[in-house]
Design an enzyme around this catalytic site. Structure first.
Site, short mmCIF file in Angstrom:
data_model
loop_
_atom_site.label_atom_id
_atom_site.label_comp_id
_atom_site.label_asym_id
_atom_site.label_seq_id
_atom_site.Cartn_x
_atom_site.Cartn_y
_atom_site.Cartn_z
N ARG A 1 0.81 -1.22 0.00
CA ARG A 1 0.00 0.00 0.00
C ARG A 1 0.84 1.27 0.00
O ARG A 1 0.38 2.33 -0.43
CB ARG A 1 -0.94 0.01 1.21
CG ARG A 1 -2.05 -1.02 1.11
CD ARG A 1 -3.08 -0.84 2.21
NE ARG A 1 -4.15 -1.80 2.11
CZ ARG A 1 -5.24 -1.82 2.88
NH1 ARG A 1 -5.39 -0.88 3.81
NH2 ARG A 1 -6.17 -2.74 2.72
N ASP B 1 -16.01 7.83 10.34
CA ASP B 1 -14.86 6.97 10.09
C ASP B 1 -13.60 7.77 10.40
O ASP B 1 -13.62 9.01 10.38
CB ASP B 1 -14.84 6.49 8.63
CG ASP B 1 -14.03 5.21 8.45
OD1 ASP B 1 -14.63 4.12 8.44
OD2 ASP B 1 -12.79 5.30 8.36
#
Length: 277
Positions: free
Chosen positions: A40, A141
């Protein structure tokens, strides 16, 4: 075509990432996540012209790098989701919970809403059961990136394959031209949803309490002390008698919590007892 060089992720560097995300978000990165972390972050290193993860971490911890720290959180958090996930919870809401709220106000919190599929599925369920009544949903979130996706309300049709057809037709618009192959959440439904950033390790600053909280497929990423801390924060935000939904693959076993289990994955905050007259 030449492939870009892959920067190796050393043991010490991986431990620094593990410490960062645990301190920042409470997430415990298991050793087998090392390859995920490396994959990532490769593009980010290339973008910044850095040749080691240590150099990147040094930059992250420099003063004034709040944006990069948030970017790293976005890259390290997992956000796999889809519409109508774990449908038994929506069935339980429809059959056992929502009828009691007809004609009354209801506040629901999707506490790790990711890219929005859960929060909009919940909005469909509430709209279907309560119509235009006094109900609202908060979706939060820790990742700003996924919240921006949720605000757009545009999704590949594939993610809605489990949605009841009636909901798909009533609450979603079919994308055309540039949006072909996508669905768009009806703006009238989106207007019932508020989206904002929130860290589950922290208390809600506004002091708002909720009748229902969904926190599914998140506790599995926390170690027991962090899980206990998160549940304490959620308990604070639940109204007496309110319900907490967690994933069917999760458990509160071993946690000292006053929440009562209604059935596996569904818990209730006890109602407040009135004093003797």
């Amino acid at each position: 075509m030449c492939q870009p060089d892959v920067v190796p992720l050393k043991d010490r560097e991986f431990e620094r990432f593990r410490h960062f995300i645990h301190e920042r978000a409470g997430i415990s990165l298991a050793p087998h996540k090392r390859q995920m972390v490396s994959a990532r972050l490769q593009r980010r290193l290339r973008h910044l012209g850095l040749h080691s993860f240590d150099a990147y971490l040094d930059r992250v911890f420099e003063p004034g790098q709040d944006h990069e720290r948030q970017h790293l959180v976005d890259l390290l958090t997992t956000n796999e989701t889809y519409f109508y996930r774990e449908p038994a919870h929506f069935d339980y809401l429809r059959e056992h919970v929502l009828p009691a709220y007809r004609g009354q106000g209801l506040r629901l919190w999707s506490a790790a809403c990711s890219t929005g599929e859960e929060v909009y599925t919940l909005a469909m369920a509430l709209s279907d059961a309560l119509g235009s009544g006094d109900w609202h949903i908060l979706g939060t979130d820790i990742s700003r990136r996924v919240l921006e996706q949720a605000r757009q309300g545009v999704y590949p049709l594939e993610r809605a394959r489990h949605l009841p057809r009636a909901w798909l037709e009533r609450y979603c618009l079919k994308g055309v031209r540039a949006q072909a192959g996508n669905l768009l959440i009806d703006p009238r439904l989106k207007s019932r949803v508020k989206l904002e950033q929130h860290n589950l390790l922290q208390s809600r600053r506004d002091g708002e309490r909720f009748d229902i909280i969904f926190l599914r497929n998140v506790l599995i990423y926390f170690d027991p002390p962090t899980k206990r801390r998160v549940i304490e924060r959620l308990y604070e935000a639940l109204r007496p008698g309110g319900l907490l939904f967690i994933s069917h693959v999760e458990s509160l076993h071993g946690l000292d919590t006053p929440l009562a289990m209604i059935r596996p994955s569904i818990f209730q905050r006890p109602s407040e007892r009135r004093g003797a007259p």
